[in-house]
Enzyme design. Sequence first.
Site, PDB file in Angstrom:
ATOM      1  N   ASP A  43      33.401  53.794  35.806  1.00  0.00           N
ATOM      2  CA  ASP A  43      32.251  54.596  35.400  1.00  0.00           C
ATOM      3  C   ASP A  43      31.357  54.971  36.577  1.00  0.00           C
ATOM      4  OD1 ASP A  43      31.457  51.954  35.792  1.00  0.00           O
ATOM      5  OD2 ASP A  43      30.886  51.607  33.720  1.00  0.00           O
ATOM      6  N   ASP A  85      25.695  42.957  25.503  1.00  0.00           N
ATOM      7  CA  ASP A  85      25.924  43.511  24.161  1.00  0.00           C
ATOM      8  C   ASP A  85      27.406  43.751  23.887  1.00  0.00           C
ATOM      9  OD1 ASP A  85      26.432  45.627  25.858  1.00  0.00           O
ATOM     10  OD2 ASP A  85      24.886  46.950  25.043  1.00  0.00           O
ATOM     11  N   HIS A 106      29.535  45.528  25.849  1.00  0.00           N
ATOM     12  CA  HIS A 106      30.146  46.773  26.334  1.00  0.00           C
ATOM     13  C   HIS A 106      31.157  46.502  27.451  1.00  0.00           C
ATOM     14  CE1 HIS A 106      26.563  47.139  29.298  1.00  0.00           C
ATOM     15  NE2 HIS A 106      27.630  46.960  30.050  1.00  0.00           N
ATOM     16  N   GLU A 125      29.313  51.645  25.051  1.00  0.00           N
ATOM     17  CA  GLU A 125      28.267  50.866  24.399  1.00  0.00           C
ATOM     18  C   GLU A 125      28.682  50.523  22.961  1.00  0.00           C
ATOM     19  OE1 GLU A 125      26.197  49.761  26.322  1.00  0.00           O
ATOM     20  OE2 GLU A 125      24.958  51.228  27.375  1.00  0.00           O
TER      21      GLU A 125
END
Length: 263
Positions: free
Chosen positions: A67, A136, A138, A143
């Site tokens: 990314d 979380d 990801h 996400e």
Amino acid sequence: MEIIIQPTYAKLVAVSAQIIRDALLKKPNLVLGLATGSTPIGLYEALARMHKIDGLDFSKVTTFNLDEYVGIPSSHPYSYHTFMETHFFSAVNISPENCHIPQSIVVGHEEFCEKYEAAIVNAGGIDIQVLGVGKDGHIGFNEPSSSLGSRTRLKTLTQSTLEANAPHFGGTVDAVPKMAITMGVGTIMEAKQCLLLASGESKAEAIAHAVEGSITAEVPASVLQMHPRTIAVIDEGAASQLKRVDYYKQVYANKQKLLSQEH
Ligand code: F6R
């Protein structure tokens, strides 16, 4: 999923570097998928040491990063282009033309993402995809609620990710880029092997769900349960909410014992 629990971050680094080293010795033109963030920094340092001291050769290696932020120049001190150059590429003998990182501009993103996917396929697919995990759950910048079949695309970051990354942007969430281009979950799942790294108690909940919870888009890392060859190398802190710690340790100890008898 194979779970390797190590007592410290240093040991986690040593085990994961060894996995990549062994693969590279077997296949000099290895295709590596790479992650940024604090977790893999030690891995990149260890690989750089192996290059410097033992001559581990990266000249035929191709890399694809997961990314990159959009909206900041790729030369920005906290872009992932800069991160990779600083922590890895400048320290090994990799050819710059073999290193691929998503673009940092929004213009032409759809065409770029299609070409990125095609370039991975043209390279023969990713042999080992290095992954970190967000608190979380990801992976990449996929996400919670990301499609488990998603491909490389433009993605909006969650508040939790903006807050986690704020220290790199002067401490203010407002300064963090709000979007990124990320490989999709489906893209990651096509890697022949995934190497998931996690360190510290702040990752314990995400790891517990990813490894032992239900498979859900709410925790994208949980899809790795469906991957045929994922190894999670984690430290005691990241393992602290797992239910089957003793079993994972037993499995790893047995495997090491078998391997040592073979040699
Ligand atoms: C970065 C990436 C992210 C990170 C994750 C964990 O390329 O793909 O998914 O791996 O946010 O980041 P750290 O390692 O900084 O806790």
